[in-house]
Design a protein around this motif. Structure first.
Motif, short mmCIF file in Angstrom:
data_model
loop_
_atom_site.label_atom_id
_atom_site.label_comp_id
_atom_site.label_asym_id
_atom_site.label_seq_id
_atom_site.Cartn_x
_atom_site.Cartn_y
_atom_site.Cartn_z
N UNK A 51 33.19 36.84 41.23
CA UNK A 51 33.53 37.18 42.61
C UNK A 51 34.83 37.96 42.78
N UNK A 52 35.71 37.95 41.76
CA UNK A 52 37.02 38.59 41.90
C UNK A 52 37.40 39.30 40.61
N UNK A 53 36.85 40.48 40.35
CA UNK A 53 37.14 41.17 39.08
C UNK A 53 38.62 41.47 38.87
N UNK A 54 39.32 41.85 39.94
CA UNK A 54 40.75 42.12 39.81
C UNK A 54 41.50 40.83 39.45
N UNK A 55 41.11 39.74 40.12
CA UNK A 55 41.73 38.46 39.81
C UNK A 55 41.44 38.01 38.40
N UNK A 56 40.25 38.34 37.89
CA UNK A 56 39.88 37.93 36.54
C UNK A 56 40.76 38.61 35.50
N UNK A 57 41.06 39.90 35.67
CA UNK A 57 41.92 40.57 34.68
C UNK A 57 43.34 40.02 34.77
N UNK A 58 43.79 39.68 35.97
CA UNK A 58 45.12 39.07 36.09
C UNK A 58 45.14 37.69 35.43
N UNK A 59 44.07 36.92 35.61
CA UNK A 59 43.94 35.62 34.98
C UNK A 59 44.05 35.75 33.46
N UNK A 60 43.35 36.73 32.89
CA UNK A 60 43.38 36.93 31.44
C UNK A 60 44.78 37.29 30.96
N UNK A 61 45.42 38.23 31.65
CA UNK A 61 46.72 38.73 31.19
C UNK A 61 47.86 37.76 31.46
N UNK A 62 47.83 37.12 32.61
CA UNK A 62 48.98 36.32 33.03
C UNK A 62 48.86 34.84 32.70
N UNK A 63 47.62 34.34 32.54
CA UNK A 63 47.46 32.91 32.28
C UNK A 63 46.91 32.61 30.89
N UNK A 64 45.94 33.40 30.43
CA UNK A 64 45.36 33.14 29.10
C UNK A 64 46.24 33.70 27.99
N UNK A 65 46.69 34.95 28.13
CA UNK A 65 47.47 35.61 27.08
C UNK A 65 48.67 34.79 26.62
N UNK A 66 49.47 34.19 27.53
CA UNK A 66 50.65 33.43 27.06
C UNK A 66 50.29 32.22 26.21
N UNK A 67 49.04 31.77 26.24
CA UNK A 67 48.64 30.59 25.47
C UNK A 67 48.12 30.95 24.09
N UNK A 68 48.08 32.24 23.77
CA UNK A 68 47.53 32.69 22.49
C UNK A 68 48.64 33.08 21.52
N UNK A 69 48.35 32.96 20.22
CA UNK A 69 49.34 33.37 19.22
C UNK A 69 49.51 34.88 19.20
#
Length: 289
Positions: A271-289
Motif C-alpha cells: 500500500x505504500x511503496x515510498x514508505x517501504x523503501x524508507x523502511x528498508x533504508x532507515x529501519x532494516x539497513x541499520x540492523x545488518x552487518x
C-alpha cells in the motif's frame, strides 16, 4: 557488508516510479531494482528515468530477456547508461518467461544456448572489442561500440535451474536469484556457480543477488500469504512478514548462505511503496552487518 535493495514492481504504473526512486535516494537506499515483465514496463527506459531522477542510488534491471533483444542493442544501451551514470546501473540478462517469449514469437529452441551466446558477445562488446560472430543465435559482422564504457561493466545473469546457474558461473559476472530461493537454495546456487567458474578456469569474485519477498505494517502476514499462494510457493523458508527486526533476520540468513546482496521484494499490493523503501533504508539497513 551485506548489500540491501528494494524492487519497484511493475504492477505499479510507470508514473509512480519518480516518487519511489526519489524516496529511495533521499533515504540512502543502496539499490533500487526494476523488472522488465511482459507486458508491463520496459527495463531500460525505466532505469534511465530513475537514474536521471536520482543522484546516488544504484539502479538494477532484473532482468532483460535476451530473446527480445539483439545483443548489439543490449550493449549500446548498457554502454550509454554507464557513460551517463557511471557505476550506477546494474545490468542483468536472462531467459525471460518462456510463455511470454512465445507470445511475442521470440521463444528460442535452446534458451541456454541463446543466453550463452548473448553473454559472450555482450561482455566482449562492453570491453570495447570488435566482433564477428556466426553463432546459432548471435550473428555479428565486424561490430564494435563507438562509445564503449570507460571502465568495466559487470553483467549478471538471472537463473534458477542447475544448467543456467553453471552457465552464469562460466560466463557472467554475477547471478540474480528469484524470491522463491531459500537459504539452502542460495547455498546450492553458490555451489553450481562455482562449478561453472572452475570449468571455465575463472577466478575472482562472483556476486550473488537474491530477491526476498517481504511485507511489513498492517496486514503484512495476510498479504505475504496471499502472494506466496498466488505464486504456488508453500515453503516456510521463503518470504518474511513483520517489523524491521524480522526482515533483517531473514536478510541475514540469506547473507550467511552466500548472498552478497538481498533485494526486498514488496507484495504486488504493497500500500505504500515510498514508505517501504524508507523502511528498508532507515529501519532494516541499520540492523545488518
Amino acid at each position: 557488508m551485506t548489500g540491501l535493495g528494494v524492487v519497484f514492481r511493475p504492477q505499479l504504473p510507470p508514473e509512480r516510479l519518480r516518487a519511489v526512486a526519489r524516496a529511495a535516494d533521499a533515504a540512502g537506499l543502496e539499490e533500487l531494482w526494476l523488472w522488465e515483465d511482459c507486458f508491463l514496463e520496459g527495463g531500460v527506459s525505466t532505469a534511465a528515468a530513475a537514474l536521471a531522477w536520482t543522484e546516488r542510488v544504484r539502479i538494477g534491471i532484473g532482468l532483460l530477456p535476451v530473446p527480445l533483444r539483439n545483443v548489439a542493442v543490449t550493449a549500446m544501451e548498457a554502454a550509454s547508461l554507464e557513460r551517463m551514470f557511471p557505476g550506477r546501473a546494474i545490468l542483468t540478462v536472462g531467459h525471460g518467461v518462456q510463455d511470454w517469449m512465445g507470445q511475442v514469437g521470440a521463444r528460442a529452441a535452446s534458451p541456454l544456448g541463446l543466453l550463452g551466446e548473448h553473454l559472450d558477445a555482450l561482455r566482449a562488446l562492453l570491453r570495447g572489442e570488435r566482433l564477428s560472430v556466426r553463432g546459432r543465435y548471435v550473428q555479428l559482422d565486424d561490430v564494435a561500440l563507438d562509445w564503449p564504457p570507460e571502465r568495466p561493466v559487470d553483467v549478471l545473469a538471472g537463473g534458477t535451474g542447475p544448467r543456467t546457474l553453471r552457465l552464469s558461473g562460466e560466463k557472467a559476472d554475477g547471478t540474480l536469484l528469484t524470491a522463491a530461493t531459500s537459504a539452502d537454495g542460495v547455498r546450492r546456487a553458490r555451489e553450481l556457480v562455482a562449478e561453472g567458474r572452475r570449468a571455465a578456469g575463472r577466478g575472482g569474485a562472483h556476486r550473488i543477488v537474491v530477491y526476498l519477498l517481504a511485507a511489513t505494517g498492517a496486514g503484512a502476514e495476510d498479504r505475504l500469504r496471499a502472494e506466496l499462494a498466488a505464486e504456488g510457493l508453500t515453503s516456510a523458508d521463503v518470504g518474511v512478514a513483520g517489523d524491521a527486526g524480522a526482515v533483517a533476520e531473514a536478510v541475514r540468513r540469506l547473507a550467511e548462505a552466500g548472498a552478497d546482496t538481498v533485494v526486498l521484494q514488496p507484495t504486488a499490493d504493497e500500500p505504500d511503496p515510498e514508505g517501504f523503501v524508507r523502511f528498508a533504508a532507515e529501519e532494516v539497513r541499520p540492523l545488518l552487518p
